[in-house]
Design an enzyme around this catalytic site. Structure first.
Site, PDB file in Angstrom:
ATOM      1  N   GLU A  30     -12.850   4.672   5.900  1.00 58.14           N
ATOM      2  CA  GLU A  30     -12.832   3.808   7.082  1.00 58.14           C
ATOM      3  C   GLU A  30     -13.963   4.055   8.054  1.00 58.14           C
ATOM      4  O   GLU A  30     -14.154   3.271   8.992  1.00 58.14           O
ATOM      5  CB  GLU A  30     -11.516   4.053   7.826  1.00 58.14           C
ATOM      6  CG  GLU A  30     -10.322   3.705   6.985  1.00 58.14           C
ATOM      7  CD  GLU A  30      -9.070   4.394   7.463  1.00 58.14           C
ATOM      8  OE1 GLU A  30      -9.169   5.332   8.270  1.00 58.14           O
ATOM      9  OE2 GLU A  30      -8.006   3.993   7.009  1.00 58.14           O
ATOM     10  N   GLN A  43       0.831  -1.208   0.000  1.00 62.64           N
ATOM     11  CA  GLN A  43       0.000   0.000   0.000  1.00 62.64           C
ATOM     12  C   GLN A  43       0.865   1.258   0.000  1.00 62.64           C
ATOM     13  O   GLN A  43       0.338   2.366  -0.109  1.00 62.64           O
ATOM     14  CB  GLN A  43      -0.896   0.015   1.259  1.00 62.64           C
ATOM     15  CG  GLN A  43      -1.877  -1.134   1.317  1.00 62.64           C
ATOM     16  CD  GLN A  43      -2.658  -1.177   2.620  1.00 62.64           C
ATOM     17  OE1 GLN A  43      -2.801  -2.237   3.200  1.00 62.64           O
ATOM     18  NE2 GLN A  43      -3.194  -0.075   3.088  1.00 62.64           N
ATOM     19  N   ARG A  89      -8.218  -0.749   8.366  1.00 59.99           N
ATOM     20  CA  ARG A  89      -9.265   0.171   7.935  1.00 59.99           C
ATOM     21  C   ARG A  89      -9.530   1.236   8.998  1.00 59.99           C
ATOM     22  O   ARG A  89     -10.667   1.481   9.398  1.00 59.99           O
ATOM     23  CB  ARG A  89     -10.544  -0.600   7.602  1.00 59.99           C
ATOM     24  CG  ARG A  89     -11.384   0.155   6.572  1.00 59.99           C
ATOM     25  CD  ARG A  89     -12.465  -0.671   5.950  1.00 59.99           C
ATOM     26  NE  ARG A  89     -13.149   0.152   4.963  1.00 59.99           N
ATOM     27  CZ  ARG A  89     -14.053  -0.282   4.116  1.00 59.99           C
ATOM     28  NH1 ARG A  89     -14.390  -1.550   4.102  1.00 59.99           N
ATOM     29  NH2 ARG A  89     -14.628   0.527   3.262  1.00 59.99           N
ATOM     30  N   CYS A  90      -8.457   1.837   9.466  1.00 63.17           N
ATOM     31  CA  CYS A  90      -8.626   2.912  10.443  1.00 63.17           C
ATOM     32  C   CYS A  90      -7.374   3.749  10.501  1.00 63.17           C
ATOM     33  O   CYS A  90      -6.331   3.351  10.028  1.00 63.17           O
ATOM     34  CB  CYS A  90      -8.967   2.352  11.817  1.00 63.17           C
ATOM     35  SG  CYS A  90      -7.574   1.857  12.817  1.00 63.17           S
TER      36      CYS A  90
END
Ligand code: CDP
Length: 796
Positions: free
Chosen positions: A741, A223, A370-371
């Site tokens: 998110e 990523q 996802r945060c």
């Protein structure tokens, strides 16, 4: 009369443009790392430790070397001769690449085999004989800090215990004073369990070192390609300009693909040694047991309250279980990520947070699944504490929140832990949600149902998430400041290419970045191609995680478009033979203020940039912008869930779920809805079914998709989404806030609060996630809290 283009028709801001990347994805034409085959490519497999904690007495790889088709067997000892047995992590720790002295978690990398095909490599891994001397394993922070606990990281000079950090933020003395004046003190202890991002595509890499050019090309599932390039340069001591990281299509990342994994390093070394491309593709179990876990944090929280419901102060202590290595990326100033974003939406005078991180014999964890760096835990703790406090006061859940929210006229607002939030309409979002769910009616139905033995519950959760790290003053990873970049090249025919330092993993960047350019320049989105993920072509960026793409890279796209427009204005003045001051802009076109009919399109300016520029002007229409955001963006959301719990079995069903998200200006409303739907689905999965834990021996329990469930459309409830509240971000160039998110961050507490609400009056204060039916049944039957902390009980 204006001749401005219709922004929606050209696919600008607000257009629900279909995702361009789906042209290839739905045809099965995505190009993932495992799709790439290079001439002469070899395959690598990893031998993993079966034990959680053991001393390595010896490794005998001779039988593996003898297997035909095996080219190389790498062990820790061999790595050590090249100073590569250990590598630095993104959090100033070290991590074993291949174990030398001890194994410290089940699934740890012990050896690698490189062979003609993956099957030979796998067989050869099994032929490696490792003699282990088992050591006592540690699977939770209490065990880690217990008197006489074995020191897991005895490799580290000066490390005498299993504590990684003790960190604090806030005003301890002020918080004590406020607690002394409280009418009521509400206390809650709970555990946010380990969870795994579990992307559909596992991690992998293909390293290709070319001795003739000295160039190393690595195709990999990262990523953050530029960060990997820097890490490879530093770890492998290769010149950075000779390293090219290509991150092709990624089949989901969710934070799992941010850390640097041993597999990447081993494939690179193997390619350098063998001078052939080496492919490593992790299998599902390998991914589930050894790569970037998330959460695993314990909370001991207290709230000081006035009788009328006003929150006076918050005290929080968190214990984070990081596993054997502190390897997740955190902004370096903040040891427990942005846990201190808790209570940012509430007007609380004073607060204090202490946080401790410990090593355990578990795979390294703590990634921002996802945060935005532990915000998920922060919001979960916050909303569970809020519910418990309202219950302790006997107050209505909605009213308690309403009266404690930061009000619209209080912005900019300094949070009790020091953040500056700049905009939001929290009360309005709550009212929209309450109306949509039919709050008053539901409360009446709940009363009625209870009389007939039916258990209905309603859970509210709110969240505000600090998205878009930097600014660079406060946010860095390993000293590298957090900003981002975009490059825009407008070709002579008015078609364009945008490249950013971000790297989408399914979020739709190829669609939405083009929409930002269309908004700024009036070039139709279909005339703009977006490219990310190749460090040889993309400008430097910190990558995509923590929903930072829109707040930072998206802002850079707007800013570089404005640079292009400024140059195009000069070209327009030249073409129209007037001075620049006489030129006005409307979407897609410059015109003469005093003669609006006389104008030139952005495409005509582009042609002039290559064929008819004024004397002295540098030709071309290209530029790059680096964007260092002045602040984080602060989206807000309210999630409300209603459930029915079966008192006989503990099974609970979602009756309704309402989501009200305010992420400022929506670039692409359809994509935003998709992001929210996905996030809510993950929130539902975490709260109801995803079970991955550890037994007393450190065995990972739930390391397969029979136990760790990914919800399908069949299990997933319907969601009702609301978009009517829009508070533009005051400092973002197009007023957007992050969204990727939010629902995964704020959603879990809504489900848990709903089930706990259904059990109200039974004395049950907490059931740890996942709220499996047996846990809910146990709470109902024995009227007690149910902990999910490892070691797992044998009957779980
Ligand atoms: O960093 P990441 O891409 O995961 O998250 P994000 O910046 O919140 O964006 C997720 C997706 O939603 C991207 O395609 C964005 O462009 C889109 N988005 C949008 O259309 N409008 C917003 N206000 C925020 C995001």
């Amino acid at each position: 009369m204006s001749q401005a283009l219709d922004e929606i028709k050209i696919g600008g801001l607000g257009a629900s443009r279909k995702r361009v990347e789906d042209n290839r994805f739905i045809r099965g034409k995505g190009n993932y790392t495992d799709d790439i085959t290079l001439p002469g490519m070899l395959h690598m497999e990893i031998l993993r430790s079966p034990l959680a904690h053991a001393r390595i007495k010896s490794i005998d790889a001779s039988k593996a070397w003898d297997i035909p088709g095996v080219h190389l067997v790498l062990t820790g000892e061999m790595m050590a001769t090249r100073n590569l047995a250990w590598m630095p992590t993104l959090s100033y720790d070290t991590q074993a690449v291949l174990a030398t002295d001890k194994v410290r978690f089940q699934g740890q990398e012990v050896a690698c085999v490189i062979a003609d095909d993956p099957y030979i490599a796998k067989d050869a891994c099994e032929a490696i004989e490792v003699d282990y001397e088992p050591l006592p394993p540690i699977v939770n922070p209490d065990q880690a800090v217990a008197e006489g606990a074995p020191v897991i990281r005895d490799d580290k000079e000066g490390q005498r215990d299993n504590v990684i950090y003790d960190w604090e933020v806030g005003d301890a003395a002020g918080t004590d004073r406020a607690f002394a004046q409280a009418d009521v003190i509400s206390r809650l202890k709970l555990h946010y369990p380990r969870s795994h991002p579990s992307p559909i595509e596992c991690c992998g890499s293909i390293a290709d070192f070319n001795r003739a050019t000295s160039k190393l090309t690595v195709y990999m599932t990262t990523q953050a390609p530029h960060i990997i390039r820097a890490a490879v340069a530093l770890v492998a001591e290769l010149p950075e300009h000779m390293i090219r990281i290509i991150s092709p299509d990624i089949g989901g990342g969710f934070g799992n693909k941010v850390p640097v994994y041993p597999g990447y390093v081993c494939s690179i070394l193997a390619s350098i040694l063998l001078e052939r491309p080496v492919k490593w593709i992790e299998d599902k179990t390998g991914n589930l047991i050894s790569t970037g876990f998330a959460r695993d944090v314990y909370l001991d929280g207290e709230m000081a309250l006035r009788r009328d419901g006003k929150i006076l102060a918050i005290r929080m202590h968190t214990d984070a279980d990081h596993g054997a290595f502190f390897s997740d990326a955190q902004p370096s100033k903040f040891k427990i990520g942005l846990m201190h974003s808790a209570f940012a939406a509430y007007d609380i005078p004073v607060a204090h947070l202490t946080a401790r991180g410990t090593y355990t014999n578990k795979a390294p964890g703590g990634v921002a699944y996802r945060c935005s760096f532990r915000v998920t835990e922060a919001m979960f703790f916050q909303e569970r504490m809020v519910q418990a406090a309202a219950d302790d006061l006997g107050m209505d859940q909605a009213e308690f929140r309403r009266m404690n929210f930061v009000q619209d006229d209080q912005f900019p607002h300094r949070t009790p832990f020091g953040f500056l939030t700049d905009s939001g309409q929290y009360g309005k979002c709550l009212e929209v949600g309450l109306k949509a769910v039919g709050y008053e009616d539901f409360r009446r139905q709940q009363e009625e149902a209870r009389k007939r033995g039916r258990l209905l519950g309603l859970g509210i959760s709110t969240m505000t998430e600090p998205l878009g790290a930097g600014n660079s003053r406060e946010y860095d990873i390993l000293g590298i400041k957090m900003f981002d970049s975009a490059e825009l090249k407008v070709h002579m025919t008015g078609k364009a290419i945008v490249r950013t330092g971000a790297r989408g993993q399914g979020q739709g960047h190829e669609t939405t970045w083009a929409q930002i350019v269309a908004h700024e320049l009036g070039i139709p989105a279909e005339d703009i191609v977006v490219e990310e993920g190749d460090t040889d072509t993309a400008p430097f960026g910190m990558g995509t995680y923590a929903s930072r793409s829109t707040p930072v890279a998206g802002a850079a796209v707007a800013m570089v478009s404005r640079k292009i427009r400024a140059k195009a204005r000069k070209l327009a003045a030249h073409l129209l033979e007037v001075s620049e001051e006489d030129v006005e802009w409307e979407l897609g076109r410059f015109y003469i203020r005093s003669a609006p009919d006389r104008g030139v399109t952005i495409q005509e300016c582009a042609m002039a940039a290559y064929s008819n520029m004024p004397d002295g002007m540098e030709p071309g229409l290209e530029n790059t912008a680096y964007y260092d955001p002045p602040n984080l963006t602060w989206p807000f959301a309210v999630y409300i869930v209603t459930v029915e719990v079966d008192p006989e079995t503990g099974v609970w069903d979602v009756l309704n779920m309402v989501a009200v998200d305010d992420c400022g200006i929506r670039i692409n409303p359809m994509i935003v809805e998709g992001q929210i739907m996905g996030g809510l689905t993950e929130a539902y999965a975490m709260s109801s079914m995803q079970f991955i834990t550890f037994d007393a021996d450190g065995n990972c329990v739930g390391s397969n998709y029979m136990d760790y469930l990914l919800p399908t459309a069949w299990e997933t409830p319907g969601f009702e989404l609301h978009s009517e509240v829009v508070t533009p971000c005051p400092h973002h160039p197009i007023g957007a806030k992050g969204i990727g998110e939010c629902a995964a961050v704020g959603g879990p507490a809504a489900f848990v609060n709903a089930v706990i609400d259904a059990l109200s009056g039974m004395g049950v204060r907490n059931i740890d996630m996942p709220l499996l039916p047996d846990r809910v049944w146990e709470a109902i039957t024995y009227r007690r809290d149910v902990s999910g902390a490892p070691p797992v009980r044998s009957d779980d």
